[in-house]
Design an enzyme around this catalytic site. Structure first.
Site, PDB file in Angstrom:
ATOM      1  CD  GLU A 276       4.449 -35.932  29.405  1.00 53.65           C
ATOM      2  OE1 GLU A 276       3.891 -36.112  30.489  1.00 53.65           O
ATOM      3  OE2 GLU A 276       3.905 -36.190  28.317  1.00 53.65           O
TER       4      GLU A 276
ATOM      5  CG  HIS B 193       3.013 -40.374  37.216  1.00 53.57           C
ATOM      6  ND1 HIS B 193       3.894 -39.467  37.747  1.00 53.57           N
ATOM      7  CD2 HIS B 193       2.669 -39.884  35.997  1.00 53.57           C
ATOM      8  CE1 HIS B 193       4.070 -38.475  36.892  1.00 53.57           C
ATOM      9  NE2 HIS B 193       3.344 -38.714  35.813  1.00 53.57           N
TER      10      HIS B 193
ATOM     11  NE  ARG C 203       4.881 -41.249  33.087  1.00 53.40           N
ATOM     12  CZ  ARG C 203       3.760 -40.927  32.529  1.00 53.40           C
ATOM     13  NH1 ARG C 203       2.755 -41.781  32.561  1.00 53.40           N
ATOM     14  NH2 ARG C 203       3.601 -39.763  31.972  1.00 53.40           N
TER      15      ARG C 203
ATOM     16  CG  HIS D  71      -0.261 -42.678  35.986  1.00 55.73           C
ATOM     17  ND1 HIS D  71      -1.033 -41.598  36.330  1.00 55.73           N
ATOM     18  CD2 HIS D  71       0.186 -42.431  34.726  1.00 55.73           C
ATOM     19  CE1 HIS D  71      -1.052 -40.726  35.328  1.00 55.73           C
ATOM     20  NE2 HIS D  71      -0.340 -41.216  34.334  1.00 55.73           N
TER      21      HIS D  71
ATOM     22  NE  ARG E  39       0.104 -44.476  29.599  1.00 57.28           N
ATOM     23  CZ  ARG E  39       0.102 -43.178  29.892  1.00 57.28           C
ATOM     24  NH1 ARG E  39       0.214 -42.270  28.937  1.00 57.28           N
ATOM     25  NH2 ARG E  39      -0.031 -42.785  31.145  1.00 57.28           N
TER      26      ARG E  39
END
Ligand code: FAD
Ligand code: SIN
Length: 547
Positions: A113, A248, A294, A355, A390
């Site tokens: 990711e 997100h 992100r 998100h 995060r």
């Protein structure tokens, strides 16, 4: 009054894993405001980050987390979490979670990711959360020491300070961690009978999840209303970094799809972001392209959509064979198909959506809050792991690791009986005359939070939002004082409180860092400073600001 050794509020991964780690030695009451599996944990797709491959290292996981966190991660906590990750995953495997194995069945398949320099995401196809949640919830249901209360919503915490005559005076800072401010349990509304019950416990754990429902567009389930953050704040806990809301980048854009995430692993396995004409745009925003962290990808999409007046952008995975798509993303494939989108043939329309709450109730490395015998775990907490942004798949990991350290801390304490606690007093309230205030306020709040406190912020938008929050809070507080409480009223009151904490934090950060981007303060200051709000000094802080 019902009495237990430990009261756990919330049945997501943080609550379930903590309950199972405690239940051999303690009586546990697990309260969940809907059904046990109605959680964000159940919806998790991508997986759990852990160093499991030979070519990976703890240092690299730590470094990736620190880089994503924009200078605000606590390095000691980050190291502790990365070091415990392998053990936490092994514990899940021992509980019976079936993670996806490699094609040759030689080990577990690890996916990738954004922000991760290695393949280190262990997963169960694209429904990791469901596999973990249902495995653990079955164990919880069968455990003789765990009393499960579904459809019960916690209203407020009961603390020694609230019970004492000094409740209305600001306590000295030395009250933190003292018996004078210890948590003794909580008031909980039984949604079936409409009665508020008193639950006493030597230790109380808030595992209530995030606050995505404060925004109009979110990947979160309806339960994510920030209840734990609001309850802890009202009880006297500090909160930190509330301005860092993670958007997100890729939520499905379809009129009938409510909150359906297209996992970041689709980009991890080669999915490309495109404009309607089929051209790629991440090249102009970041060298790491689709696998940048992100905040970067969400801002790039937001920029392109606003610049070109688009309703959405597209995520294209058509390069992969159908068999690969069906094997890696069976849930995403089927769900999109149900909306008429065959992702093996058509690019997926996507938009960013709220998100994850990186901030929350401040805790130490054992999940302990400012209030003695009160713990906060999972998304409701701010442990120092996530900083200003995060890293993907570090959240489920945090639930597991802090569930373990908090349980160990609770188990090390000497048992004490609970004092008699006061009953909930409903003698001065009546049935609500109309519910429209609740639905209307909820809708208004989520809309202006999306428009004014979203991916790109300005001073003017933030102060507009704060002004509206003050007005709505006054109305809802009055309603709360005069009428019987309901699930929706409790959630709305909490959402307004959390919205205020988000906006206050955003206003106080005069720079752009991680997930907080301000057009008026685009620079990043040299020294990273967390935003800490203290309830004890909060009123005087607001007065000073107003003055
Ligand atoms: P939750 O799982 O949200 O559980 C909260 C619980 O608290 C619920 O049982 C709720 O009913 C209960 N509750 C709340 N308030 C009250 C109250 N007042 N009274 C009683 N009960 C209450 N993270 C990853 O690491 N990897 C991923 O792949 C990933 N994918 C995600 C995909 C989606 C679509 C979403 C939304 C999130 C994803 N995340 C992922 C983030 C992660 O799922 C969450 O941060 C994590 O599951 C939070 O767990 P939790 O136990 O803290 O809270
Ligand atoms: C995803 O699968 O994209 C979500 C992962 C996460 O939130 O960590």
């Amino acid at each position: 009054m019902q009495q237990f050794d430990v009261l756990i509020i919330g049945s997501g991964l943080a609550g379930l894993s903590t309950a199972l780690r405690l239940a051999e030695h303690k009586t546990v009451c697990l309260v969940s405001k809907r059904s046990i599996n109605d959680t964000a944990s159940d919806w998790a797709q991508g997986g759990i980050a852990a160093v499991l491959a030979d070519d990976d290292s703890i240092e690299s996981h730590v470094q990736d987390t620190l880089t994503a966190g924009g200078g605000l991660c606590d390095e000691t906590v980050t190291k502790m979490v990365a070091e415990h990750a392998k053990g936490a995953v092994e514990w899940l495997i021992d509980q019976g979670v079936g993670f996806t194995r490699t094609a040759d069945d030689q080990g577990f398949h690890l996916t990738r990711e954004g922000g991760h320099s290695h393949r280190r995401i262990i997963h169960a196809a694209d429904t990791t959360g469901h596999a973990v949640q249902t495995t653990l919830s079955e164990k919880v249901k069968q455990h003789p020491n765990i009393t499960l209360m579904e459809n019960h919503i916690a209203v407020d915490l009961i603390t020694a300070r609230k019970m004492s005559s000094s409740a209305n005076q600001p306590p000295p800072a030395s009250d933190y961690h003292s018996d004078a401010n210890a948590c003794l349990g909580a008031y909980v509304l039984d949604k079936t009978s409409g009665k508020v019950i008193t639950i006493a416990a030597q230790n109380t754990v808030l595992a209530t999840g995030g606050a995505g429902k404060v925004y109009l567009y979110t990947t979160n389930p309806d339960i994510s209303t920030g209840d734990g953050m609001a309850m802890a704040w009202r009880a006297g806990c500090r909160v930190a970094n509330m301005e860092f809301i993670q958007f997100h980048p890729t939520c499905l854009f379809h009129p009938h799809a409510k909150s359906f995430l297209i996992s970041e692993v689709v980009r991890g396995e080669g999915g490309l972001l495109k404009l309607p004409d089929g051209s790629r745009f991440m090249l102009e925003h970041d060298d790491r392209l689709e696998l940048a962290p992100r905040d970067v990808v969400a801002r790039a999409i937001d920029f392109e959509m606003k610049k070109r007046g688009l309703d959405c952008v597209y995520l294209d995975i058509r390069d992969k064979p159908l068999a690969f798509i069906e094997a890696h993303f069976p849930n995403i494939y089927q769900r999109c198909l149900s909306y008429g989108i065959d992702i093996s043939k058509t690019p997926i329309p996507v938009v960013p959506a709220a998100h994850y709450s990186c901030g929350g109730i401040m805790t130490d490395d054992k999940g302990r809050t400012d209030i003695k015998h009160l713990y906060a775990l999972g998304e409701t907490a701010c442990t120092g792991l996530h900083g200003a942004n995060r890293l993907a798949s570090n959240s489920l990991l945090e639930c597991l690791v802090f569930g373990q350290t908090a349980a160990a801390d609770i188990l090390s304490q000497v048992a004490k009986p609970s004092p008699q606690l006061p009953y909930w007093d409903e003698s001065r309230v009546t049935d609500a005359d109309e519910e429209v205030l609740i639905t209307h306020t909820w809708d208004e709040l989520r809309r202006f939070m999306w428009n004014y406190v979203g991916i790109v912020r300005t001073d003017k938008r933030l102060s507009r939002a704060l002004h509206r929050i003050h007005m709505l809070r006054a109305e809802v507080d009055e309603f709360y004082s005069n009428f019987k409480i309901s699930n929706d009223l409790i959630e709305l009151r909490n959402l307004l409180q959390v919205a205020q904490l988000i906006v206050e934090s955003a206003i106080s950060r005069k720079e752009s860092r991680g997930l907080h981007f301000s057009k008026d303060h685009p620079q990043t200051e040299a020294e990273p400073i967390p935003t800490v709000l203290e309830p004890l000094n909060y009123d005087s802080l607001l007065e000073r600001k107003a003055g």
